[in-house]
Design an enzyme around this catalytic site. Structure first.
Site, short mmCIF file in Angstrom:
data_model
loop_
_atom_site.label_atom_id
_atom_site.label_comp_id
_atom_site.label_asym_id
_atom_site.label_seq_id
_atom_site.Cartn_x
_atom_site.Cartn_y
_atom_site.Cartn_z
N TYR A 155 0.79 -0.96 -0.07
CA TYR A 155 -0.11 0.03 0.11
C TYR A 155 0.61 1.26 -0.13
O TYR A 155 1.75 1.36 0.95
CB TYR A 155 -0.90 -0.11 1.10
CG TYR A 155 -1.96 1.19 1.32
CD1 TYR A 155 -2.72 1.50 0.27
CD2 TYR A 155 -1.77 2.24 2.43
CE1 TYR A 155 -3.67 2.50 0.52
CE2 TYR A 155 -2.49 3.33 2.53
CZ TYR A 155 -3.70 3.54 1.59
OH TYR A 155 -4.60 4.36 1.74
N ASP A 243 9.09 2.58 0.31
CA ASP A 243 7.95 3.37 1.04
C ASP A 243 8.05 2.58 2.56
O ASP A 243 7.70 1.59 2.83
CB ASP A 243 6.71 2.79 0.38
CG ASP A 243 5.64 3.61 1.07
OD1 ASP A 243 5.95 4.02 2.20
OD2 ASP A 243 4.38 3.57 0.49
N LYS A 271 3.72 8.42 9.46
CA LYS A 271 3.48 7.73 10.47
C LYS A 271 4.22 8.11 11.64
O LYS A 271 4.18 9.34 12.14
CB LYS A 271 3.35 6.24 10.35
CG LYS A 271 2.10 6.05 9.41
CD LYS A 271 1.60 4.70 9.24
CE LYS A 271 0.55 4.41 8.29
NZ LYS A 271 0.34 3.65 7.26
C1 LIG Z 1 -0.30 4.24 5.80
C2 LIG Z 1 0.97 4.02 4.64
C3 LIG Z 1 0.83 4.77 3.40
C4 LIG Z 1 0.01 6.31 3.33
O1 LIG Z 1 -0.04 7.22 4.50
P1 LIG Z 1 -1.37 8.19 4.89
O2 LIG Z 1 -0.71 9.02 5.98
O3 LIG Z 1 -2.25 7.28 5.26
O4 LIG Z 1 -1.80 8.68 3.77
C5 LIG Z 1 1.82 4.77 2.43
N1 LIG Z 1 2.74 3.88 2.61
C6 LIG Z 1 2.53 2.86 3.35
C7 LIG Z 1 3.62 1.75 3.47
C8 LIG Z 1 1.58 2.81 4.37
O5 LIG Z 1 1.48 2.13 5.43
#
Ligand SMILES: *Cc1c(COP(=O)(O)O)cnc(C)c1O
Length: 443
Positions: A155, A243, A271
């Site tokens: 994601y 990511d 995060k």
């Molecule tokens: C949570 C997440 C995102 C998106 O971050 P948001 O602050 O929810 O937009 C992107 N990449 C990874 C790996 C994530 O876990």
């Protein structure tokens, strides 16, 4: 508005979870501001949180839960940690946003770059979605190419081009992607299986990957996968984007690249680096970052980017922790994972719990199912398809332990989850598993 009577037999309707969620459904689509929070995948109605403290959350009825969601990874020190509260309070008294440079963004950028070798500069945004979206634009701008390779079950936020084959809520809700995304927006996105090194054409701008996949439950990289991606990108002239919005500063004291010895061209963070306030960041080598506006041709912007409250909270978290602290938590989490598997298996259910640093995930399946650690989305979804998860989720919730309401999320332990707290979770998991075995037998 009166609060719900804590623990009392008579709970005023206005303060009940049911009443709050009914109001939420009227004012907010589906009652939630992010689909993963709904109980669509497990059934029932979510409770409404009034407050959190350390590893606990308390709902509007005064019921306290052991929280293994921790804001999907954004909270690392536990809820309302004093150093974060104080940092935010102090920042707020100085003004919450200026649209002008502030020291806080400089300090957090320096703190990130010092802890991530190879990352010379970062630019702040307000979410992980923006970080991944901007990293892809930068990669396309720098390479002059259009194609993006991503992996099924990873994601990278909800931007049009990256939602295809997404994990987390997209997987939980069984969506192929999303309505409203035109074919043209994903025409240049290639979705491939995780843990297989692809052959890359010379039209690939970048390969975007979660170096440990934490949005299809936990799927660790197999040996050779990340090195293979690095080599494939180098051979094709494509950029490698890690990511690390979940794994960064959570799995360990910086990037997974440090522990796995593979250095990407770009990183995405989010995060943890905002200490529970909205933030994201993307960064990399100075030459690449120089392509960003205003020094270069790749436009990217944000009114609240580098927000003083978010950067203060994130800096407080990073400064509070040492590498030794992370190592101690990783050891605690490894024992927790082993204890969880033992407790759940003793009921007869099948269980496996991979661990990467301080991250762990729990896969549960019916008795007699041979479970290995999945290596890709198909493997993770095969376990989810056994249908044990919703029962296990609710059995845990009845014991006041809350995990994310979907089979594709990890268990988020943080520094507030000490041995005693984790033992409570293990005990609850063992009892919950017995409930599930009973339910399956009675079917
Ligand atoms: C949570 C997440 C995102 C998106 O971050 P948001 O602050 O929810 O937009 C992107 N990449 C990874 C790996 C994530 O876990």
């Amino acid at each position: 508005m009166a609060d719900g009577a804590a623990g009392g037999a008579h709970v005023p309707a206005a303060g009940s979870n049911a009443a709050w969620f009914a109001r939420a459904r009227r004012a907010i689509p589906g009652g939630v501001d992010s689909p993963v929070r709904s109980f669509s995948a497990v059934g029932g109605t979510p409770f409404t949180v009034a407050r959190g403290e350390g590893p606990w959350v308390t709902d509007v009825e005064g019921v306290r839960y052991l929280d293994l969601i921790q804001s999907y990874g954004a909270i690392l020190l536990g809820h309302a940690h004093p150093v974060v509260v104080e940092a935010v309070r102090r920042a707020a008294t100085l003004g919450s946003s200026f649209g002008m440079p502030t020291p806080g963004e400089v300090l957090l950028a320096e703190a990130i770059c010092t802890r991530v070798p190879g990352c010379d500069q970062v630019r702040f945004v307000s979410s992980g979605t923006e970080a991944a979206m901007s990293a892809v634009r930068l990669a396309r701008g720098v390479t002059g190419r259009t194609r993006v390779v991503k992996f099924a079950g990873c994601y990278h936020g909800h931007s049009d081009a990256l939602l295809a084959g997404g994990g987390s809520g997209v997987a939980t809700l069984g969506l192929p992607g999303s309505a409203g995304v035109p074919p043209g927006a994903v025409a240049d996105t290639l979705v491939l299986p995780y843990n297989v090194v692809p052959e890359l054409g010379d039209d690939v701008a970048c390969v975007v990957v979660e170096p440990v996949a934490a949005n299809m439950n936990l799927v660790p990289p197999v040996p050779g996968f990340l090195d293979g991606l690095r080599a494939a990108c180098d051979a094709a002239g494509a950029l490698l984007v890690f990511d690390e919005v979940i794994s960064g500063f959570r799995a360990g004291p910086g990037s997974l690249s440090s522990s796995h010895g593979v250095v990407p061209d770009l990183w995405c963070f989010g995060k943890v680096i905002g200490g529970g306030l909205p933030i994201g960041a993307f960064g990399g080598r100075r030459e690449i970052m120089a392509a960003l506006s205003p020094s270069g041709p790749v436009y990217q912007a944000g009114t609240l980017s580098g927000n003083p409250l978010a950067t203060a909270a994130g800096l407080a978290v990073l400064q509070h922790l040492t590498a030794a602290d992370y190592a101690a938590l990783a050891a605690r989490v490894a024992r927790f994972a082993a204890d969880l598997v033992a407790a759940v298996s003793s009921s007869g259910l099948s269980a496996v719990a991979p661990v990467v640093g301080t991250l762990t995930g729990l896969y549960v399946a019916p008795p007699g199912v041979a479970l290995g650690v999945p290596v890709d989305y198909d493997g993770a979804s095969a376990v989810a398809a056994t249908g044990v998860f919703p029962r296990f989720f609710h059995a845990l919730l009845r014991r006041r332990v809350v995990i994310a309401p979907g089979a594709y999320e990890v268990l988020f332990c943080g520094f507030a989850h000490d041995e005693a707290v984790l033992s409570l979770a293990v005990e609850a998991a063992g009892e919950a598993a017995l409930d599930v075995v009973d339910e399956l037998a009675r079917r």
